[in-house]
Design a protein around this motif. Structure first.
Motif, PDB file in Angstrom:
ATOM      1  N   PHE A 139      80.527  44.530  69.137  1.00  0.00           N
ATOM      2  CA  PHE A 139      79.231  45.005  69.637  1.00  0.00           C
ATOM      3  C   PHE A 139      78.161  44.847  68.551  1.00  0.00           C
ATOM      4  N   GLY A 140      78.569  45.071  67.306  1.00  0.00           N
ATOM      5  CA  GLY A 140      77.649  44.879  66.194  1.00  0.00           C
ATOM      6  C   GLY A 140      77.212  43.432  66.066  1.00  0.00           C
ATOM      7  N   THR A 158      73.059  37.731  57.635  1.00  0.00           N
ATOM      8  CA  THR A 158      73.885  38.320  56.574  1.00  0.00           C
ATOM      9  C   THR A 158      74.823  39.381  57.118  1.00  0.00           C
ATOM     10  N   GLN A 159      74.296  40.293  57.938  1.00  0.00           N
ATOM     11  CA  GLN A 159      75.128  41.369  58.459  1.00  0.00           C
ATOM     12  C   GLN A 159      76.172  40.847  59.439  1.00  0.00           C
ATOM     13  N   CYS A 160      75.815  39.832  60.219  1.00  0.00           N
ATOM     14  CA  CYS A 160      76.777  39.250  61.165  1.00  0.00           C
ATOM     15  C   CYS A 160      77.936  38.579  60.425  1.00  0.00           C
ATOM     16  N   THR A 207      84.762  41.097  57.833  1.00  0.00           N
ATOM     17  CA  THR A 207      85.512  42.353  57.985  1.00  0.00           C
ATOM     18  C   THR A 207      86.520  42.263  59.123  1.00  0.00           C
ATOM     19  N   ILE A 208      86.087  41.723  60.261  1.00  0.00           N
ATOM     20  CA  ILE A 208      86.977  41.602  61.421  1.00  0.00           C
ATOM     21  C   ILE A 208      88.180  40.726  61.096  1.00  0.00           C
ATOM     22  N   ASN A 237      79.344  49.484  56.139  1.00  0.00           N
ATOM     23  CA  ASN A 237      78.244  49.529  57.115  1.00  0.00           C
ATOM     24  C   ASN A 237      78.656  48.875  58.426  1.00  0.00           C
ATOM     25  N   MET A 238      79.775  49.360  58.963  1.00  0.00           N
ATOM     26  CA  MET A 238      80.283  48.844  60.228  1.00  0.00           C
ATOM     27  C   MET A 238      79.463  49.399  61.389  1.00  0.00           C
ATOM     28  N   TYR A 239      79.633  48.779  62.535  1.00  0.00           N
ATOM     29  CA  TYR A 239      78.928  49.224  63.741  1.00  0.00           C
ATOM     30  C   TYR A 239      79.800  50.241  64.470  1.00  0.00           C
ATOM     31  N   PHE A 240      79.217  51.437  64.755  1.00  0.00           N
ATOM     32  CA  PHE A 240      79.988  52.511  65.377  1.00  0.00           C
ATOM     33  C   PHE A 240      79.397  52.989  66.707  1.00  0.00           C
TER      34      PHE A 240
END
Length: 427
Positions: A57-58, A67-69, A75-76, A177-180
């Motif tokens: 979802f993030g 950068t964040q993607c 991370t995934i 800084n993961m998407y929650f």
């Protein structure tokens, strides 16, 4: 599992510190008929999967922030692979425990144990294994510690993220800084809670990575050590004959302090040890075989894209001393991961491949025909076991592969950077 660290390559105390001992211990405590530590690992896998399930979802909501993607994608991939390693440890725990028998010095016969060269090489292997285990565990936990403490040490305005709708959000610095599935306001208000969750998320990954790679490298070192001892035993067969012996046998052999039957018996014992080590090697490869190729791919993928993030941030005016850049600077550990994987399996393949030379180095020319026939059968047995850790039919895992992988990473990184520069010039 071996008990005395003085008699085996793997340090029992280090195996306990990494948690590997408890995962593979067949006599460990149980709950509901299941090993408590297996249940613990499965809970860790479940927790990691739940956290990772929100990351796609993030990728969607933060699609405008390259950068964040990329960081979320890294991370995934890494943590999903960590779950695969954890599942492999649990699934093959009994097989791993049996494989660790080969780490004992007394796994082979007395002829090999009594050889001083083999004993010295065994101690050298034990020291190398302990050094690797200690440094790798320490460096992995140090990286986790740095990622955990940086948000408290470096004070800044937070992580600026460009949302899909064109708006900009600011998130408090946290380890990943993961998407929650919460708003930036909620994340910032409860940032300590999310910080703790992300720390536990990272701890699960580090514990599993250290435990699995400790087992993998230690087994490579132990089997290399056993192969070296067997090779020495082969090459010394018949060379202990009395130099002063003058009586010649009817078949051309020379009388010595040992009879031909004794040499034949020694050869049979060494072949038996050789077969046992090859059996352990085959079992070991069945366990780690499905892991090696993904490990090299994931580590290479991480090196390429982390390097790209650092370079891209620098081009965009972000200081290399910023929190995000400092976090990215931990990527050399992935270089090390590729290196020790290629180095350990390369040494093992080399030691196995020189075994026929050790067989030929024995004093077989002075032996009777039974000895010669058995030695020939040993050579054929060794050649029949094509046990090499390979990515393809011709691509063996060794230090040459390490060089190829690093060159490939640099080539892909260069293409990405050049593409980014062209985009910047057009703007």
């Amino acid at each position: 599992m071996p008990n005395s660290s003085e008699e085996c390559v793997m340090s029992s105390s280090m195996a306990k510190c990494t948690g590997l001992h408890y995962i593979i211990d067949p006599e460990g405590p149980t709950v509901g008929g299941h090993n408590v530590f297996h249940v613990t690992v499965m809970v860790m896998i479940g927790f990691t999967v739940v956290c990772l399930s929100m990351c796609p979802f993030g990728l969607y909501y933060w699609a405008n922030d390259v950068t964040q993607c990329i960081f979320l994608l890294i991370t995934i991939v890494n943590f999903s692979f960590g779950c695969f390693k954890a599942f492999t440890l649990v699934r093959h725990s009994d097989d791993i425990c049996r494989c660790l028998d080969v780490t004992r010095f007394d796994f082979s016969s007395g002829a090999i144990m009594s050889d001083p060269d083999s004993a010295r090489f065994f101690r050298k292997c034990r020291d190398a294994s302990s050094t690797f285990t200690g440094w790798f565990a320490a460096s992995s936990h140090f990286v986790l510690l740095v990622w955990t403490l940086l948000p408290f040490v470096v004070v800044g305005k937070g992580v600026e993220i460009n949302n899909r709708d064109g708006s900009t959000s600011y998130y408090h610095f946290n380890p990943y800084n993961m998407y929650f599935l919460v708003s930036s306001e909620t994340y910032n208000r409860l940032h300590l809670v999310f910080h703790l969750v992300e720390w536990a998320f990272g701890l699960c990954f580090v514990l599993i990575m250290v435990a699995f790679d400790t087992f993998m490298v230690t087994l490579c070192v132990a089997i290399t050590c056993q192969m070296r001892g067997i090779g020495n035993a082969y090459s010394k067969l018949g060379h202990d004959r009395c130099a002063t012996a003058s009586n010649v046998c009817s078949d051309g052999g020379i009388e010595s302090n040992k009879s031909n039957n004794e040499y034949l018996r020694d050869l049979k014992l060494i072949i038996k040890d050789h077969q046992a080590v090859l059996g352990k090697m085959n079992d070991f490869y069945k366990i780690v075989g499905p892991v090696i190729l993904p490990q090299l791919i994931v580590a290479s993928f991480t090196i390429i894209f982390v390097s790209f993030i650092i370079t891209r941030n620098y081009f965009n005016g972000m200081l290399l001393t910023s929190t995000q850049s400092l976090k990215m600077c931990c990527f050399p550990i992935f270089f090390y991961q590729i290196y020790y994987t290629c180095h350990a399996f390369g040494n093992l393949s080399h030691q196995k491949n020189v075994m026929n030379f050790a067989l030929y180095s024995s004093d077989w020319t002075q032996m009777e025909i039974k000895f010669k026939k058995l030695l020939l059968l040993a050579m054929q047995m060794h050649d029949a076991n094509k046990l090499d850790m390979k990515l393809t039919d011709k691509l063996v895992i060794n230090l040459e592969l390490f060089t190829r992988v690093i060159n490939m990473c640099y080539s892909i990184f260069s293409v990405l950077v050049n593409s980014q520069l062209k985009i910047a010039d057009k703007q």
